[in-house]
Enzyme design. Sequence first.
Site: not given
Ligand SMILES: CCCCCCCCCCCCC/C=C/C(=O)SCCNC(=O)CCNC(=O)[C@H](O)C(C)(C)COP(=O)(O)OP(=O)(O)OC[C@H]1O[C@@H](n2cnc3c(N)ncnc32)[C@H](O)[C@@H]1OP(=O)(O)O
Length: 249
Positions: A171, A178
């Site tokens: 991250y 970026e």
């Molecule tokens: C107009 C201009 C706007 C500009 C704005 C600027 C500001 C920006 C500031 C920030 C910039 C960030 C830039 C990003 C850079 C990078 O990515 S660098 C590389 C490293 N990146 C990461 O590690 C990314 C991490 N982020 C994520 O994983 C996600 O995007 C998230 C949304 C932030 C978090 O994901 P989340 O879903 O909350 O967590 P999980 O634990 O993965 O999932 C929760 C539950 O949801 C289920 N789920 C989610 N998606 C799916 C799917 N596609 N299919 C099936 N299930 C899914 C998942 O299984 C989990 O389920 P439970 O365990 O039952 O809760």
Amino acid sequence: MASSEEDGTNGGASEAGEEREATGKRRRLGWVATAWLTFYNIAMTAGWLVLAIAMARFYMEKGTHKGLYKSIQKTLKFFQTFAVLEIVHCLIGIVPTSVLVAGVQVSSRIFMVWLITHSIKPIQNEESVVLFLVAWTVTEITRYSFYTFSLLDHLPYFIKWARYNFFIILYPVGVAGELLTIYAALPYVKKTGMFSIRLPNKYNVSFDYYYFLLITMASYIPLFPQLYFHMLRQRRRVLHGEVIVEKDD
Ligand SMILES: CCCCCCCCCCCCC/C=C/C(=O)SCCNC(=O)CCNC(=O)[C@H](O)C(C)(C)COP(=O)(O)OP(=O)(O)OC[C@H]1O[C@@H](n2cnc3c(N)ncnc32)[C@H](O)[C@@H]1OP(=O)(O)O
């Protein structure tokens, strides 16, 4: 103390519990949503894998990062734009992620792809572009394969471990890439006045893309920690079994 899950031993009771939880989740989700998400996650894993292979091949053949972006841009644009569906998944409630969290994550990526790297050709060969491309690619292969295997109830522990550990380094690396890329774009944007609207005009509005970019860069300061701490909470919940109450939903 490390939990049995964290040290990889994964006791039988917790395995049975996870199995029940996964089956329950699938039942709640319905087969159409499960089938769609499985297809979506497999397609995204494959897409980012293709991208990883293309980048590795390019570097091995040419020995330089110059020209790398140009060679992979079509695949990158396609799969990163396809990720807009993640916001739709949250909006229609088939994944439990907060719309706000997914929205910030996806929109910042789309912005980087289309309004920065695609639109400003002179910065396409910057090292910082490679930095975020590598961070995104490793993250997405891990993340989408995690979702796929979870939906199929066959999640190998190392994928779960990778999903909730790699981001700790990737991250900040991705965000640094970026920010450095936007920074490198500033002189060009200032010189050309691209995407800017000057007064006078019949709508009486003005917009300066250069200042917009400065504001965007500044917005990483409050927004990135929110995403990072969200992921740290997810990590504690999934790897350590902590019960977390999210405030941003
Ligand atoms: C107009 C201009 C706007 C500009 C704005 C600027 C500001 C920006 C500031 C920030 C910039 C960030 C830039 C990003 C850079 C990078 O990515 S660098 C590389 C490293 N990146 C990461 O590690 C990314 C991490 N982020 C994520 O994983 C996600 O995007 C998230 C949304 C932030 C978090 O994901 P989340 O879903 O909350 O967590 P999980 O634990 O993965 O999932 C929760 C539950 O949801 C289920 N789920 C989610 N998606 C799916 C799917 N596609 N299919 C099936 N299930 C899914 C998942 O299984 C989990 O389920 P439970 O365990 O039952 O809760």
